[in-house]
Write an enzyme that holds these catalytic residues in place. Structure first.
Site, PDB file in Angstrom:
ATOM      1  N   HIS A  82       3.231  11.258  36.051  1.00  0.00           N
ATOM      2  CA  HIS A  82       3.802  10.896  35.433  1.00  0.00           C
ATOM      3  C   HIS A  82       3.722   9.447  34.683  1.00  0.00           C
ATOM      4  O   HIS A  82       3.588   8.679  35.094  1.00  0.00           O
ATOM      5  CB  HIS A  82       5.824  10.676  36.016  1.00  0.00           C
ATOM      6  CG  HIS A  82       5.967  12.414  36.522  1.00  0.00           C
ATOM      7  ND1 HIS A  82       5.703  12.778  37.391  1.00  0.00           N
ATOM      8  CD2 HIS A  82       6.490  12.789  36.051  1.00  0.00           C
ATOM      9  CE1 HIS A  82       6.213  13.987  37.368  1.00  0.00           C
ATOM     10  NE2 HIS A  82       7.031  14.260  36.390  1.00  0.00           N
ATOM     11  N   LYS A  93       8.862   6.471  35.381  1.00  0.00           N
ATOM     12  CA  LYS A  93      10.235   7.489  36.043  1.00  0.00           C
ATOM     13  C   LYS A  93       9.728   6.456  37.248  1.00  0.00           C
ATOM     14  O   LYS A  93       9.588   5.602  37.545  1.00  0.00           O
ATOM     15  CB  LYS A  93       8.771   7.963  36.373  1.00  0.00           C
ATOM     16  CG  LYS A  93       9.730   9.814  36.812  1.00  0.00           C
ATOM     17  CD  LYS A  93       8.690  10.589  37.544  1.00  0.00           C
ATOM     18  CE  LYS A  93       9.592  11.385  38.601  1.00  0.00           C
ATOM     19  NZ  LYS A  93       9.922  12.131  37.984  1.00  0.00           N
TER      20      LYS A  93
END
Lengths: 261, 261, 261, 261
Positions: free
Chosen positions: A151, A155
């Site tokens: 990601h 995050k």
């Protein structure tokens, strides 16, 4: 043609849904709903040319006779909307999260009594749901599996919710097994990743990335890898479109897109 | 044609080298050496048809006038062999590990005095060396990088030696930087991998895999990935062949294949 | 701090550059230029809070004493702007394409006389340029290589310009070689891809994809893969920022970002 | 424990099967069969220590009362062997190819009459079969798909048989669709690959590679990829082991490993 109304049409998800329905060959947008809208037609809003009435009350929506009620409102409103849709024999497709167990049970029961289909789903990404289903199936035959999820670096939590859900689904069918060599050693702590019932999960965070997951199985002399890449919020729309087409043939509301695949 | 002799020709690496030299259009195998060999010609051994003399002493090798001395013997023998080759103006290409710093310094010095090229290398995989060089170059521009290394599940240590070496090489040119979100949180310990000066290293271990490494860089809106897959011991032979061709033009022994690329 | 002005600041690239410079710790935006602007300060435009003068004439820009002149205007304007910048000892960083060979030669010559650095580049994606450089380097050692480029399905031409450029760069150093088995056969035409001096190029077109390229080399027992993923136009900004920092130390204008890497 | 006999135990596949059964915790090797064998026990062969009788006639095999008859013989023998096994209530697991439609029909019929399970399969790689099943399932939701198959450069035909079979399976459930932009143009012929009902297939051939296939789906804002890597002939053994365990519970012979997954 399936007639569709959209509640919460001004939000991020709702407006993406408006665009999807307008372009879809088998769906017709008959109305949109927002209690605070000042417009009376969608074409008053910049970016839209379609002639679609904007309503501020649920009752007005009924005049446009929708088959499907797409709902991307807020939790406090979504339950009431979904109940209303069911009572008026409109199949709900709901992406709002935050329903209680009791609310879900009640909506399932009532929809079953009225033989009205419907869907409430926390995730409409068809690709992600298929990835998890395939991973569960493969785990029956390949107990050695590691998840690599990647990601963007904003995050906060690792592993991702999708990685944990995938691991849980595989754990249901996989014999518990500690992977790797029994005497393996980490020269630097964390090298072998997070442990979930013997499966390893690795979380990569880099700028540029969006949301990606790779489930990698190993067997004697072979490997099987299932990967999902999510590039954009619009990825959810494949699932919303699919749901609109499928719920009209169901006779009860279900929870989770996997029930339609 | 470059004339080549091979010491330690019966071992795993040595016999792979014999096959490589026999097939190579620009190399000629003039002799092989093993102090315990009972054969006097390679064609007495099953699997070989080539007419190549087998010698038990270094001195005999000189009669075949090799340009290059490939050495895949054991540490206790390799230093003596390498010195002998240099003194007799044969360029050594040595894959045996375990030389001391002093031995390396002495061999470099002496080869320089005699203007004889040579190579001692712990790793002859051209692809792996290029991967590390490219990773170092990219780290100048992309400080955000994670390494995913994947090996068979009989490997004991994690991260792999190649992963650590790659990280060290990138650390030389990369500004120290803690990657990921400053407030990121591991829901399961180890998810974010091993930390090496802020870079993360993830070690995957699965049956079926051989030896693989992926160095993944992230920048604003883009990603750059460099991956090496090693499927087979024979991968080292591209580097051995290259070394045979390059050392004859050097005027001193060097350590590490990267000096020839 | 390097003082920067931006010509063409209202376009897609120009406005992305404005945001990049405003956020960059080592760059200072001192002015912006657009001959048709009605605003006199950037903070009159929605989305900007920074107090930066907006000018309509090149001469006014000089009052803000920039070190670097970023230019994302149109071809008919860019040459004049670049000349103007050089004459006033401002280092140009130009992303506009369409310069003629003569214009480039003139700009290089004049900048060299004045000892002013500068860059004109058709592509500012650092990752893409590194991918091409690495591919060229690897092609010296691995003549067997195939390119897989993957783009969204609105792309008209196949192979992509980047794939062709990569192949050209590899062809400069690679011995011409027809790849695959000499007697290989296509059961369906096109299976083995496009042929570029024996190298094969495969173009994948799928919805969801953005712009990706994988250069895959194979050697005995090993593989080396270099991949670039472009997710977003903002990827170019890493290169623009790098150029601003590097051109001030050059003493002549160069063409192509690769000259700064 | 399931008792197993192996016909054709000296061939490449057969000998790999012997090793697999000897190591498997739930399988017991009770005999092996080869009409030309000179040994009477497996332990006379180098590399084996297990005390397992070697027979030259099918009838002798019956004395060891196997539950499963693994057959990796040649086509001319396999049909007779399979019939013999069924008649003697031994479940066949057959990897030999070349059965005629009539032979398959006859074997299915007879096994059904006797309620004996069995499997004839052209491919025992569990991972490859799962890849094809998953691809077929995903093709229901994602009509945009391309196959990239990658093999060593000694392979003669392109696309591979597995790629064609995968495409056929997807075509069964996928609406025919020409992929890519309707006006896309190949600057070099073949760039867009082989066309199979609108799906594109790309065949990569490089030294070092073994047998790999990637089925890549694209949807709005997302991608789903399923990849199988076959590194080694031993990969088939996971499927053979699985078949031995499953056929004993079947009441008819089936064709294709997919029927057991």
């Amino acid at each position: 043609m399936i007639k569709v109304t959209i509640a919460g049409f001004k939000g991020k998800m709702g407006s993406t849904a408006v665009n999807m329905v307008l372009k879809h060959a088998e769906l017709e947008l008959v109305s949109v709903l927002d209690p605070f809208a000042k417009e009376t037609n969608l074409n008053e809003l910049s970016g839209y040319e379609a002639d679609v009435p904007v309503f501020r009350s649920k009752e007005e929506v009924l005049t446009t006779k929708p088959d499907v009620w797409i709902d991307f409102t807020i939790p406090s409103v979504a339950y009431e909307n979904t109940s209303f849709a069911i009572e008026h024999r409109i199949a709900p497709v709901v992406g709002t999260t935050g329903f209680t167990e009791e609310q879900l049970a009640e909506l399932k029961k009532r929809s079953g009594e009225l033989k009205i289909g419907g869907l409430i789903a926390p995730n409409f990404a068809v690709g992600a749901v298929l990835m998890m289903q395939f991973a569960k199936k493969a785990a029956e035959y390949f107990p050695d599996v590691e998840i690599i999820e990647l990601h963007h670096d904003n995050k906060l939590d690792a592993p991702s919710g999708t990685a944990l859900k995938t691991a849980e689904m595989m754990a249901e069918v996989r014999d518990a097994k500690k992977q790797g060599h029994p005497e393996e050693e980490e020269l630097i702590e964390g090298a072998r990743g997070a442990d979930f019932e013997g499966m390893k999960i690795h979380s990569v965070r880099l700028p540029g990335l969006i949301a990606h997951q790779q489930v990698q199985f190993g067997g004697i002399g072979e490997g099987l890898t299932i990967r999902h890449d999510s590039y954009d919020r619009s990825s959810f729309m494949t699932g919303v479109a699919l749901a609109c087409q499928k719920v009209v043939a169901l006779d009860q509301l279900v929870y989770g897109l996997e029930n339609l695949l």
